[in-house]
Write a protein that holds these residues in place. Sequence first.
Motif, short mmCIF file in Angstrom:
data_model
loop_
_atom_site.label_atom_id
_atom_site.label_comp_id
_atom_site.label_asym_id
_atom_site.label_seq_id
_atom_site.Cartn_x
_atom_site.Cartn_y
_atom_site.Cartn_z
N ALA A 271 -8.37 0.37 7.47
CA ALA A 271 -7.30 0.91 6.63
C ALA A 271 -5.95 0.74 7.32
O ALA A 271 -4.94 0.40 6.68
CB ALA A 271 -7.56 2.38 6.33
N LEU A 272 -5.90 0.98 8.62
CA LEU A 272 -4.66 0.78 9.37
C LEU A 272 -4.26 -0.70 9.37
O LEU A 272 -3.07 -1.03 9.21
CB LEU A 272 -4.82 1.29 10.80
CG LEU A 272 -5.00 2.80 10.97
CD1 LEU A 272 -5.34 3.14 12.41
CD2 LEU A 272 -3.73 3.54 10.54
N ALA A 273 -5.25 -1.58 9.52
CA ALA A 273 -4.96 -3.02 9.52
C ALA A 273 -4.41 -3.45 8.16
O ALA A 273 -3.47 -4.25 8.08
CB ALA A 273 -6.23 -3.80 9.85
N THR A 274 -4.98 -2.91 7.09
CA THR A 274 -4.52 -3.23 5.75
C THR A 274 -3.08 -2.78 5.54
O THR A 274 -2.30 -3.44 4.83
CB THR A 274 -5.43 -2.56 4.70
OG1 THR A 274 -6.78 -2.97 4.90
CG2 THR A 274 -5.00 -2.91 3.29
N ALA A 275 -2.72 -1.66 6.17
CA ALA A 275 -1.36 -1.13 6.06
C ALA A 275 -0.39 -1.84 7.01
O ALA A 275 0.78 -1.44 7.11
CB ALA A 275 -1.37 0.36 6.33
N GLY A 276 -0.87 -2.85 7.72
CA GLY A 276 0.01 -3.59 8.62
C GLY A 276 0.09 -3.04 10.02
O GLY A 276 0.97 -3.43 10.79
N ALA A 277 -0.81 -2.10 10.37
CA ALA A 277 -0.79 -1.50 11.71
C ALA A 277 -2.14 -1.70 12.38
O ALA A 277 -2.82 -0.73 12.74
CB ALA A 277 -0.45 -0.01 11.61
N LEU A 278 -2.53 -2.96 12.55
CA LEU A 278 -3.83 -3.27 13.14
C LEU A 278 -3.94 -2.68 14.54
O LEU A 278 -3.13 -2.98 15.41
CB LEU A 278 -4.01 -4.79 13.21
CG LEU A 278 -5.25 -5.29 13.96
CD1 LEU A 278 -6.51 -4.98 13.17
CD2 LEU A 278 -5.14 -6.78 14.25
N PRO A 279 -4.92 -1.81 14.79
CA PRO A 279 -5.11 -1.30 16.15
C PRO A 279 -5.65 -2.42 17.05
O PRO A 279 -6.31 -3.34 16.58
CB PRO A 279 -6.15 -0.19 15.97
CG PRO A 279 -6.87 -0.53 14.71
CD PRO A 279 -5.91 -1.26 13.84
#
Length: 434
Positions: A271-279
Amino acid sequence: MEHVGPNNLAVFHAFALPARFAPAAPPTTMEKKQKILNDPVYGFISIPYGVLFDLVEHPYFQRLRNIKQVSLTHYVYPGALHTRFHHALGALHLMQQAVMSLREKGVTIDEEEAEAVMIAILLHDIGHGPFSHTLENTLIDARHEELSLLFMQRLNEELGGKLELAIKVFRGQYEKHFLHQLVSGQLDMDRLDYLNRDSYFTGVAEGVVGSERIIKMLNVVDDRLVVEQKGIYSVERFLTSRRIMYWQVYLHKTVVAAEQMLRLCLQRARALATAGALPWAPPSLAYFLRHHITRRDFYARRNELLDCFAALDDTDISTAVKAWQQHPDPLLSYLSYGLVNRRLFRLEFSDTPFPADYVAGIERTLARSGKVPSNMAAQLIIRGKESNSAYTTQQEEIMICRKDNTVVPMSQLSDFGITPRVFVKYFLCYPKEL
């Protein structure tokens, strides 16, 4: 999710396997005909030189060394750290015993068919992803059986068509149906091995089954695998052991809780990756967090995506989860810390679905507890269900050959003591901070 196209694979290029794996040179007449290994369950087992040995040596198969057979079961049973590599070799050993036993009873299995059924069982789990079943349909939207077939087709091309017959056996498309039943059925070499192997490494004695006796009781009638009547109680023991192992090991409430936490952790990272914040993650894992890969993608770009998938194993997930303990996202770091340090969720089982007001009450209590951010409470409550069936009549049944040579389904025997039904349990999983 970003669409997966050929250009998206460039960043992964360094992780791709060689385009063609060169098989080992065949042994000379003075060399041994097989490789001997010491297996903790069966003792000395052998791998014949030739295509079987070449497949074991292939990077795709060697990858199974880094995929745990029973996922996170070691959180409950510390010895359960064996791998899909162990299991595949054990299943191959049992298949060798089965072929030998059937031949002794006059069943015709030529050398090509014997090799094919052994290849099929050796590669039956090669499509498993990290932590086996736990992350299936979480990282990728495809079943491991489909990926196993794609791997086999790829290897068949690399080895010049030597897997053609094995693929037919694996898919149940070969004229001798009993060969497919030895690979995939309610009494196959896969199940016989994993029950004994998982029992050995967990220490749960109830899972031990008499695989040697069961194999000796197998025969073939009208192209169908049957069990001689005197072996029926060994089969009942096998079915009972399988049911016990599911509830005591595979679906143990602490194991299920850990697996649900790992799924939730990977879902949050995606979900973070989808929002542009890939961990941060190892490149092999980062690729699958960025992209939503489906079975259709695998069929459309088989070779590229199989290479990506083959570079992904348990170590990538474990490394990422360990790093994510320090991630600024509170949900991701909370779940990661719990997994690394065994601060696992509580899990309740019920024979019926949990009432909505009961779940809402837990959510309110969790939100007010101060142990987790109040806006995270709903995301930390997981509902679902697990099912188990010791024996089913919905699949091809185990057939019993009676002393008068008549063959009947096991469920029709008057003294059959196993109820053919599916047992379902609902679960509710939430933090122990409550």
